[in-house]
Motif scaffolding. Structure first.
Motif, PDB file in Angstrom:
ATOM      1  N   THR A 147       0.836  -1.199   0.000  1.00  0.00           N
ATOM      2  CA  THR A 147       0.000   0.000   0.000  1.00  0.00           C
ATOM      3  C   THR A 147       0.873   1.251   0.000  1.00  0.00           C
ATOM      4  O   THR A 147       1.818   1.355   0.802  1.00  0.00           O
ATOM      5  CB  THR A 147      -0.916   0.022   1.237  1.00  0.00           C
ATOM      6  OG1 THR A 147      -1.785  -1.109   1.212  1.00  0.00           O
ATOM      7  CG2 THR A 147      -1.754   1.297   1.276  1.00  0.00           C
ATOM      8  N   PRO A 148       0.614   2.208  -0.895  1.00  0.00           N
ATOM      9  CA  PRO A 148       1.419   3.445  -0.897  1.00  0.00           C
ATOM     10  C   PRO A 148       1.301   4.192   0.423  1.00  0.00           C
ATOM     11  O   PRO A 148       0.242   4.198   1.061  1.00  0.00           O
ATOM     12  CB  PRO A 148       0.810   4.254  -2.048  1.00  0.00           C
ATOM     13  CG  PRO A 148       0.116   3.247  -2.914  1.00  0.00           C
ATOM     14  CD  PRO A 148      -0.377   2.179  -1.979  1.00  0.00           C
ATOM     15  N   TYR A 149       2.378   4.834   0.824  1.00  0.00           N
ATOM     16  CA  TYR A 149       2.362   5.614   2.051  1.00  0.00           C
ATOM     17  C   TYR A 149       1.565   6.900   1.840  1.00  0.00           C
ATOM     18  O   TYR A 149       1.672   7.556   0.817  1.00  0.00           O
ATOM     19  CB  TYR A 149       3.789   5.954   2.484  1.00  0.00           C
ATOM     20  CG  TYR A 149       4.477   4.847   3.258  1.00  0.00           C
ATOM     21  CD1 TYR A 149       4.206   3.509   3.009  1.00  0.00           C
ATOM     22  CD2 TYR A 149       5.402   5.141   4.245  1.00  0.00           C
ATOM     23  CE1 TYR A 149       4.829   2.506   3.719  1.00  0.00           C
ATOM     24  CE2 TYR A 149       6.044   4.144   4.964  1.00  0.00           C
ATOM     25  CZ  TYR A 149       5.749   2.823   4.695  1.00  0.00           C
ATOM     26  OH  TYR A 149       6.371   1.824   5.403  1.00  0.00           O
ATOM     27  N   ASP A 150       0.785   7.253   2.859  1.00  0.00           N
ATOM     28  CA  ASP A 150      -0.038   8.466   2.790  1.00  0.00           C
ATOM     29  C   ASP A 150      -0.299   8.985   4.200  1.00  0.00           C
ATOM     30  O   ASP A 150      -1.451   9.083   4.631  1.00  0.00           O
ATOM     31  CB  ASP A 150      -1.356   8.158   2.068  1.00  0.00           C
ATOM     32  CG  ASP A 150      -2.206   9.395   1.831  1.00  0.00           C
ATOM     33  OD1 ASP A 150      -1.643  10.507   1.813  1.00  0.00           O
ATOM     34  OD2 ASP A 150      -3.434   9.243   1.679  1.00  0.00           O
ATOM     35  N   PRO A 151       0.756   9.316   4.966  1.00  0.00           N
ATOM     36  CA  PRO A 151       0.564   9.720   6.360  1.00  0.00           C
ATOM     37  C   PRO A 151      -0.193  11.037   6.471  1.00  0.00           C
ATOM     38  O   PRO A 151      -0.033  11.931   5.644  1.00  0.00           O
ATOM     39  CB  PRO A 151       1.994   9.847   6.886  1.00  0.00           C
ATOM     40  CG  PRO A 151       2.813  10.146   5.669  1.00  0.00           C
ATOM     41  CD  PRO A 151       2.173   9.384   4.550  1.00  0.00           C
ATOM     42  N   ARG A 152      -0.999  11.158   7.549  1.00  0.00           N
ATOM     43  CA  ARG A 152      -1.875  12.313   7.704  1.00  0.00           C
ATOM     44  C   ARG A 152      -1.597  13.145   8.947  1.00  0.00           C
ATOM     45  O   ARG A 152      -2.211  14.192   9.114  1.00  0.00           O
ATOM     46  CB  ARG A 152      -3.339  11.840   7.764  1.00  0.00           C
ATOM     47  CG  ARG A 152      -3.781  10.916   6.627  1.00  0.00           C
ATOM     48  CD  ARG A 152      -3.841  11.619   5.294  1.00  0.00           C
ATOM     49  NE  ARG A 152      -4.382  10.780   4.249  1.00  0.00           N
ATOM     50  CZ  ARG A 152      -5.684  10.663   3.951  1.00  0.00           C
ATOM     51  NH1 ARG A 152      -6.574  11.343   4.640  1.00  0.00           N
ATOM     52  NH2 ARG A 152      -6.078   9.873   2.975  1.00  0.00           N
ATOM     53  N   SER A 153      -0.740  12.680   9.833  1.00  0.00           N
ATOM     54  CA  SER A 153      -0.441  13.427  11.059  1.00  0.00           C
ATOM     55  C   SER A 153       1.069  13.581  11.189  1.00  0.00           C
ATOM     56  O   SER A 153       1.836  12.838  10.563  1.00  0.00           O
ATOM     57  CB  SER A 153      -0.984  12.681  12.291  1.00  0.00           C
ATOM     58  OG  SER A 153      -0.219  11.508  12.537  1.00  0.00           O
ATOM     59  N   PRO A 154       1.533  14.530  12.016  1.00  0.00           N
ATOM     60  CA  PRO A 154       2.983  14.613  12.246  1.00  0.00           C
ATOM     61  C   PRO A 154       3.562  13.303  12.762  1.00  0.00           C
ATOM     62  O   PRO A 154       4.678  12.930  12.394  1.00  0.00           O
ATOM     63  CB  PRO A 154       3.102  15.741  13.281  1.00  0.00           C
ATOM     64  CG  PRO A 154       1.916  16.609  13.014  1.00  0.00           C
ATOM     65  CD  PRO A 154       0.806  15.652  12.654  1.00  0.00           C
ATOM     66  N   TYR A 155       2.809  12.597  13.612  1.00  0.00           N
ATOM     67  CA  TYR A 155       3.291  11.299  14.104  1.00  0.00           C
ATOM     68  C   TYR A 155       3.486  10.312  12.967  1.00  0.00           C
ATOM     69  O   TYR A 155       4.566   9.746  12.790  1.00  0.00           O
ATOM     70  CB  TYR A 155       2.318  10.712  15.135  1.00  0.00           C
ATOM     71  CG  TYR A 155       2.508   9.224  15.334  1.00  0.00           C
ATOM     72  CD1 TYR A 155       3.718   8.728  15.813  1.00  0.00           C
ATOM     73  CD2 TYR A 155       1.498   8.315  15.026  1.00  0.00           C
ATOM     74  CE1 TYR A 155       3.910   7.363  15.990  1.00  0.00           C
ATOM     75  CE2 TYR A 155       1.684   6.959  15.186  1.00  0.00           C
ATOM     76  CZ  TYR A 155       2.887   6.487  15.668  1.00  0.00           C
ATOM     77  OH  TYR A 155       3.082   5.133  15.820  1.00  0.00           O
ATOM     78  N   SER A 156       2.445  10.092  12.164  1.00  0.00           N
ATOM     79  CA  SER A 156       2.547   9.085  11.109  1.00  0.00           C
ATOM     80  C   SER A 156       3.555   9.499  10.038  1.00  0.00           C
ATOM     81  O   SER A 156       4.240   8.645   9.453  1.00  0.00           O
ATOM     82  CB  SER A 156       1.179   8.803  10.494  1.00  0.00           C
ATOM     83  OG  SER A 156       0.577   9.968   9.964  1.00  0.00           O
ATOM     84  N   ALA A 157       3.677  10.803   9.778  1.00  0.00           N
ATOM     85  CA  ALA A 157       4.673  11.268   8.817  1.00  0.00           C
ATOM     86  C   ALA A 157       6.082  10.980   9.314  1.00  0.00           C
ATOM     87  O   ALA A 157       6.966  10.580   8.535  1.00  0.00           O
ATOM     88  CB  ALA A 157       4.493  12.762   8.550  1.00  0.00           C
ATOM     89  N   SER A 158       6.309  11.167  10.610  1.00  0.00           N
ATOM     90  CA  SER A 158       7.646  10.895  11.158  1.00  0.00           C
ATOM     91  C   SER A 158       7.959   9.405  11.134  1.00  0.00           C
ATOM     92  O   SER A 158       9.099   9.000  10.879  1.00  0.00           O
ATOM     93  CB  SER A 158       7.765  11.453  12.581  1.00  0.00           C
ATOM     94  OG  SER A 158       6.941  10.745  13.491  1.00  0.00           O
ATOM     95  N   LYS A 159       6.955   8.569  11.362  1.00  0.00           N
ATOM     96  CA  LYS A 159       7.176   7.131  11.287  1.00  0.00           C
ATOM     97  C   LYS A 159       7.389   6.687   9.842  1.00  0.00           C
ATOM     98  O   LYS A 159       8.208   5.794   9.568  1.00  0.00           O
ATOM     99  CB  LYS A 159       6.009   6.377  11.918  1.00  0.00           C
ATOM    100  CG  LYS A 159       5.935   6.483  13.426  1.00  0.00           C
ATOM    101  CD  LYS A 159       7.165   5.890  14.117  1.00  0.00           C
ATOM    102  CE  LYS A 159       7.236   4.388  13.976  1.00  0.00           C
ATOM    103  NZ  LYS A 159       8.402   3.829  14.728  1.00  0.00           N
ATOM    104  N   ALA A 160       6.660   7.283   8.918  1.00  0.00           N
ATOM    105  CA  ALA A 160       6.870   6.960   7.502  1.00  0.00           C
ATOM    106  C   ALA A 160       8.307   7.297   7.092  1.00  0.00           C
ATOM    107  O   ALA A 160       8.974   6.523   6.394  1.00  0.00           O
ATOM    108  CB  ALA A 160       5.874   7.721   6.634  1.00  0.00           C
ATOM    109  N   ALA A 161       8.783   8.452   7.530  1.00  0.00           N
ATOM    110  CA  ALA A 161      10.158   8.843   7.216  1.00  0.00           C
ATOM    111  C   ALA A 161      11.157   7.844   7.778  1.00  0.00           C
ATOM    112  O   ALA A 161      12.138   7.476   7.109  1.00  0.00           O
ATOM    113  CB  ALA A 161      10.439  10.241   7.769  1.00  0.00           C
ATOM    114  N   SER A 162      10.906   7.380   8.997  1.00  0.00           N
ATOM    115  CA  SER A 162      11.839   6.415   9.594  1.00  0.00           C
ATOM    116  C   SER A 162      11.812   5.091   8.836  1.00  0.00           C
ATOM    117  O   SER A 162      12.857   4.450   8.651  1.00  0.00           O
ATOM    118  CB  SER A 162      11.521   6.204  11.081  1.00  0.00           C
ATOM    119  OG  SER A 162      10.293   5.538  11.271  1.00  0.00           O
TER     120      SER A 162
END
Length: 345
Positions: A147-162
């Motif tokens: 599934t393509p990444y599509d984070p919606r919060s600062p938390y999920s965006a930071s985890k996606a980056a990691s």
């Protein structure tokens, strides 16, 4: 096997520490002891000769190098992270520093250590992440590993980056990694700012039980001890460079989960029943993802893992645990932000 567990004084990390020690692994628990950490979470194994604790911050590269050189682990399980979405809305900086910069520091420390040991084939770096990196689902479908990444919060965006950093260190430097993305965890030792313990403790004290929006947000609920079992399995048998989605196969709307907890409270503490009269709908969280659902086919077919605890069984065990362990949760209620509405943006 000697395992370095980052964030081992947290909720999921401590479950991994307890299970790993019980199974005979040596465990080094590395934790900076921020507000959500609690060394009492590992009291059941803290006196074991297999257990060691190191207080260190992921942002301190020198400390990471020292810990790795001192303990010489065979594997790293990276669970340390800022994880509360509401707090990420109010203060995203901590999430960037810990989840992104901290993961970078750990990857670089692990790479240097691994190379210094002669790049042993048995070494593993297991990065533990979340299904929130995939964004929000509609009424149908499930998240797969593709599934393509599509984070919606600062938390999920930071985890996606990691997650992206870990994959890049594997592809660029050959660091032997495995990754997992899990659904919502619950169970004993859950810090009392998350939904399940908030419901239990507010019901216990006769306080309003806050439910965001209309309560229709759907999550897949995974009992934390099931999750720890899956994580150790992936560490030992997962294919290098591969990710595995870990789900509880227990989808539920938030409002239904809350009512189930209230029903257990009605039975176990009937003097305040019915507890569902305390349910109070509050203004929704900004950017609140509507639905998460995990497709666990890969871990089931490749590694033979399935959850063993249904959400009904797990919630019952969790309610009973909180009612029996006031000495654990009572001091935590005084920590910063606990019991307050956060994440209003």
């Amino acid at each position: 096997m000697k395992i370095l567990v980052t964030g081992g004084a947290g909720f999921i990390g401590s479950a991994v520490v307890r299970l790993a020690v019980r199974r005979g692994h040596e465990v080094v628990n590395l934790d900076s002891l921020t507000y959500a950490a609690n060394l009492e979470n590992v009291t059941p194994v803290s006196n074991s000769p297999l257990y060691a604790f190191e207080q260190a911050d992921l942002r301190d590269r020198a400390a990471l190098d020292r810990v790795l050189a001192t303990h010489k682990p065979d594997a790293i399980m990276h669970l340390a992270a800022e994880s509360h979405v509401d707090r990420s809305i109010d203060g995203p900086g901590d999430f960037i520093e810990t989840n992104i910069t901290g993961t970078y520091n750990l990857l670089e420390a692990a790479r240097a250590y691994w190379a210094g040991q002669g790049k042993p084939e048995s070494f593993r770096f297991h990065h533990i992440s979340t299904d929130e990196v995939f964004g929000s689902l509609g009424d149908e479908g499930q998240f797969t590993e593709d599934t393509p990444y599509d984070p919606r919060s600062p938390y999920s965006a930071s985890k996606a980056a990691s997650d992206h950093l870990v994959r890049a260190w594997h592809e660029t430097y050959g660091l032997p990694v495995v990754l997992t993305n899990c659904s919502n965890n619950y169970g004993p030792f859950h810090f009392p700012e998350k939904l399940v313990p908030v419901v239990i403790l507010n019901a216990l004290h006769g306080r309003p039980i806050p439910v965001y929006g209309d309560g229709g947000n759907v999550r897949d609920w995974l009992f934390v001890e099931d999750h720890a079992d899956a994580l150790l399995l992936v560490l030992e048998k997962g294919e290098l460079g591969r990710s595995y989605n870990i789900g509880g196969e227990n989808e539920a709307k938030n409002i239904d989960l809350v009512r189930t907890i209230c029903a257990h409270m009605d039975e176990l503490r009937p003097q305040n029943a019915p507890h569902d009269k305390l349910i109070t709908f509050v203004t929704d969280r900004p950017g609140h993802d509507r639905r998460y659902a995990i497709d666990p086919t890969r871990i089931r077919t490749e590694l033979g893992w399935r959850p063993s605890v249904t959400v009904e069984e797990g919630l019952r065990q969790t309610v009973e645990w909180y009612l029996a362990n006031e000495a654990w949760w009572q001091p935590l209620l005084a920590r910063e932000g606990v019991g307050q509405r956060l994440g209003r943006a």
